[in-house]
Scaffold this active site. Structure first.
Site, mmCIF file in Angstrom:
data_model
loop_
_atom_site.group_PDB
_atom_site.id
_atom_site.type_symbol
_atom_site.label_atom_id
_atom_site.label_comp_id
_atom_site.label_asym_id
_atom_site.label_seq_id
_atom_site.Cartn_x
_atom_site.Cartn_y
_atom_site.Cartn_z
ATOM 1 N N GLU A 117 -4.224 2.162 2.491
ATOM 2 C CA GLU A 117 -4.636 0.932 3.802
ATOM 3 C C GLU A 117 -5.198 0.813 5.186
ATOM 4 O OE1 GLU A 117 -3.623 -2.647 6.039
ATOM 5 O OE2 GLU A 117 -2.612 -0.530 6.153
ATOM 6 N N HIS A 158 0.718 -0.927 0.180
ATOM 7 C CA HIS A 158 -0.043 0.507 -0.113
ATOM 8 C C HIS A 158 0.679 1.077 -0.275
ATOM 9 C CE1 HIS A 158 0.218 0.837 4.648
ATOM 10 N NE2 HIS A 158 -0.219 -0.698 4.347
#
Lengths: 465, 465
Positions: free
Chosen positions: A337, A291
């Site tokens: 995320e 991420h």
């Protein structure tokens, strides 16, 4: 250790060699061509020799730094990822826009222990991501310390009007730090809600680390619609120990907490994609990613700059070795995320006509030396059969159960998930804090993580899963 | 990685489990009682929970610091080791005196690149252990750079009157840093001799590390009786790169080097011993140790403070769990590994009537997370059969060929040798330099090394080898 050559260190006769040969037969797997062993070694040489992983991570952290969803830095990170993949010659480099939360810490986050004699003692705190602000003058109240929600509930009215202090440490006796984290993190995630139910006016939580230092660690938290929102912050472990000692002594202390955090409407960010197109089955896709967002502390070097570098570098290594995969390998830098999972959710929700995802591989456990892969159930035995090649990149264990947060939504649609598991003892020393900077990343360890991801992506792309 | 519990990390279903069961049968080993698995877990809990390893290492480095053979600090270290073992209640704590070399660096070690225009540019160097001094005014001469002794020899008279600069880097593409070290360290060990044979007036060597920084790394070297002694030093990798670049540009530069090192007559030091006496076969001895001396740079934290802590802590852990071994486990803090190996040599030469050494286990590769044991040939298969328990302390590999420098003399007498192999990627970043300080040691990783040593010592003491 002194200057003599130590020959035994250069030998690679591992105890798994014979046993795995036996095992492959036992499980009835197709024997893997022995040239995957050679390929693994070539990948390691390229990863370590070029040292490109570290250069890439350094480029990210000096040009962008940390990059919380919704921040200007996050937009820069998206541009950085696209530009980097284009510069490296990946195919079909593109953005898939996704709306992400915008929460801004603001300039004020401070706490003081107020002693009865007027003395003030600073506690190092950080607002948890998503927390509301305190009033400008702060919140000043007594403190009640608990180790669990059960203990808090058992206090009845005693927590009313108080700052609730959640102080259950991560269990340091567990072999995996992630297990210790899992056993403590509900205090951070749900502490504000439980504090509010108990009548508390704020929640502070001991930072999620086994290390004793004065650096507080932030992270995600949630509110419930059924109860008041109270401000919430993490205190360093040193601060938590100090506060707890004062409370145990029965000192009549109060806490003053000031937070200036604010939430804003969602803003646009993006997942960033780039590919090595498959030569035989381009419509079958292996996702490999980390991420791109991070918390707004330190540099997000281990979490998850390392995972982004691992994924980009995996493709670069394969490309530099002149390898063209049978199936498409797609690097995905997932958005958001940390505080929303909007990127992973959007990626999985996107309709992709004519495409089939055959696996998703995530790196989101730091840039340390690779040790294992976690593999979701249906794919476990097939990956196990690749153990011989995997040990050349330092992967000694294949564990059942794997994946990562970003690929969770794909996995729930039936796509097999794999997660890289590096050595984890130092991870929570830095995680979500000002300590998560590139000087904590070793260039060789980072490069080997890239090598492990490259090999796994290649094996899946060639052999299916 | 965010706040959600990540359950798969707490699972321990490794790919070796089934295969090792198969393998044990194949090899006809006696199945190991499954309670060694439980014991391994109890050892880990004690090691991580107490965090005593780190406290012990800190005690050593703050009370003693680095501790080169022959120095006052080395004498303090001997007293520290004896006092520590007595305080922890070990049996038969005693010193075995051994004469060790005394080499003193002195206060001056400096080098400057002298440019034709009069500009001086500092190079960070350290004298190699054993080097003679330069004249007080230093040595000033031109420089010839070589990558190998063959290259130097091929130069003929071109090196005459010059400083010979050995600049072959450790091969960073190798998976094990120790293999890279082995491939480069002859430049340090024999550089002065080869430089002198070529008519050179001094030898400088690129520091033994794959890291680019400005910290030079010392280490042992030797002279030959057949050729003149010339002063010799290591230059930081940053300095080596700079010097090499100037030479490649054809700059007419000279080097000025000043060293003040001196050798003195041998002085007395000691091996320090302490035991858990065996209950059934006390005359059968398992040696477990590291070396107490270090170079005179940094704190000798990884090399080999960690190994000393591992050995002491292994006994303490077993004792704290109430375990009494069948055979005697003897912790030995060896003297003078770095520049003489006098401790290991004396230990093996000592007549020990009525005693039999059944194995020697060394930790001298740093305080990082344990990954493997190297095992000398006759003991290999027996140790392999313990793999199930070993993986609970993080040992995933059992390799043929093992031991360590200090136990080499015992091994040459036929005693099986084992060496702990921790994760090694960072080791040479710190090795023999000012960077080898306790802040480079992670407390959990250090504790697990102790756990690995405790378990291995226990298995050998109970099962023989």
């Amino acid at each position: 250790m002194k200057g003599k050559p130590v020959k035994h260190f250069s030998r690679f006769l591992f105890f798994v060699a014979l046993s795995l040969a036996t095992l492959s037969l036992t499980l009835g797997q197709t024997p893997i061509p022995s040239n995957y062993d050679s390929l693994a070694q070539a990948i390691v040489r390229e990863a370590l020799g070029s040292n490109h992983s570290y250069a890439l991570l350094n480029d990210l952290v000096i040009k962008v730094g940390n990059r919380l969803s919704g921040s200007p830095a996050n937009a820069k990170a998206v541009a950085w990822a696209r530009n980097t993949m284009e510069r490296l010659g990946f195919e079909n480099v593109r953005l898939e826009p996704v709306m992400v939360p915008k929460w801004v810490r603001g300039n004020v986050e401070e706490a003081f222990i107020l002693h009865p004699d007027g003395k003030q003692e600073r506690l190092n705190i950080v607002a948890l991501g998503g927390s509301i602000a305190t009033p400008n003058k702060g919140i000043t109240a007594g403190v009640v310390e608990v180790k669990s929600f059960e203990e808090l509930r058992s206090l009845g009215a005693a927590a009313k009007g108080k700052v609730v202090f959640f102080n259950r440490p991560m269990d340091r006796t567990l072999m995996t730090t992630f297990a210790g984290y899992s056993g403590a993190v509900n205090q951070r995630g749900r502490g504000a809600v439980e504090a509010a139910y108990a009548g508390g006016v704020a929640a502070i939580v001991r930072s999620m680390t086994t290390r004793l230092d004065d650096v507080p660690h932030t992270g995600g938290m949630g509110y419930a619609d059924t109860v008041a929102k109270v401000p919430t912050a993490a205190v360093s472990t040193v601060g938590a120990e100090r506060l707890s000692a004062l409370l145990k002594e029965g000192k009549n202390i109060r806490l003053q907490i000031k937070l200036s955090a604010q939430s804003f409407p969602d803003v646009e960010s993006a997942n960033v994609l780039g590919e090595l197109r498959g030569t035989e089955k381009p419509e079958e896709v292996v996702v490999i990613g980390g991420h791109l967002d991070s918390w707004d502390k330190g540099q997000g070097a281990h979490d998850d700059g390392a995972g982004c570098v691992h994924a980009i570098e995996a493709l670069r290594i394969l490309k530099s070795l002149g390898l063209q995969p049978k199936r498409t390998i797609r690097a995905v830098m997932f958005a958001n995320e940390e505080n929303g999972l909007r990127g992973g959710t959007a990626y999985a929700a996107q309709e992709r006509l004519g495409e089939k995802h055959i696996a998703a591989i995530e790196s989101d456990a730091g840039g340390f030396a690779p040790r294992a892969f976690g593999v979701s159930e249906p794919a476990y035995e097939k990956v196990l059969a690749w153990a011989s090649a995997l040990r050349f990149v330092g992967i000694d264990r294949v564990q059942r159960g794997g994946g990562g947060a970003d690929i969770g939504p794909l996995m729930r649609k039936g796509v097999p998930g794999l997660g890289l598991i590096p050595e984890g003892h130092r991870y929570f020393d830095y995680h979500h804090s000002d300590s998560d900077t590139i000087d904590k990343v070793n260039e060789r360890e980072l490069a080997l993580g890239s090598a492990a991801m490259a090999l796994m992506a290649w094996l899946v792309a060639q052999e299916g899963l």
